[in-house]
Motif scaffolding. Structure first.
Motif, PDB file in Angstrom:
ATOM      1  N   ARG A  28      25.804  33.619  41.992  1.00 31.90           N
ATOM      2  CA  ARG A  28      26.184  33.781  40.590  1.00 31.90           C
ATOM      3  C   ARG A  28      24.914  33.834  39.748  1.00 31.90           C
ATOM      4  O   ARG A  28      24.007  33.029  39.928  1.00 31.90           O
ATOM      5  N   GLN A  30      24.478  32.942  36.766  1.00 30.73           N
ATOM      6  CA  GLN A  30      24.299  31.738  35.963  1.00 30.73           C
ATOM      7  C   GLN A  30      23.901  30.517  36.791  1.00 30.73           C
ATOM      8  O   GLN A  30      23.677  29.446  36.232  1.00 30.73           O
ATOM      9  N   LEU A  35      19.214  32.357  37.990  1.00 31.17           N
ATOM     10  CA  LEU A  35      18.281  32.276  36.859  1.00 31.17           C
ATOM     11  C   LEU A  35      16.831  32.361  37.335  1.00 31.17           C
ATOM     12  O   LEU A  35      15.988  32.980  36.680  1.00 31.17           O
TER      13      LEU A  35
END
Length: 65
Positions: A28, A30, A35
């Motif tokens: 993911r 996020q 990130l």
């Protein structure tokens, strides 16, 4: 810390490569790993990997810890 000004085409290249990299790994965006990959992608883009193929290849070659 130097900040780069990004234009729409820059964002498209970064996003496309990053989304492809995350999808290949079922990560993911996020998440912490997503990130981290985004940060690496921006640094690689600034270093000259400014097409989706080159940036995705550089992400593949980068060692994430």
């Amino acid at each position: 810390m130097m900040r780069t000004l990004f234009f729409s085409d820059d964002i498209d290249v970064l996003a496309s490569a990053l989304f492809a990299w995350c999808a290949e790994r079922s990560i993911r965006l996020q998440s912490q790993e997503g990130l981290s990959a985004a940060n690496v992608a921006i640094n690689l883009y600034d270093a000259g990997y400014q097409t989706q193929d080159r940036l995705l290849g550089a992400l593949h070659d980068h060692e994430f810890r």
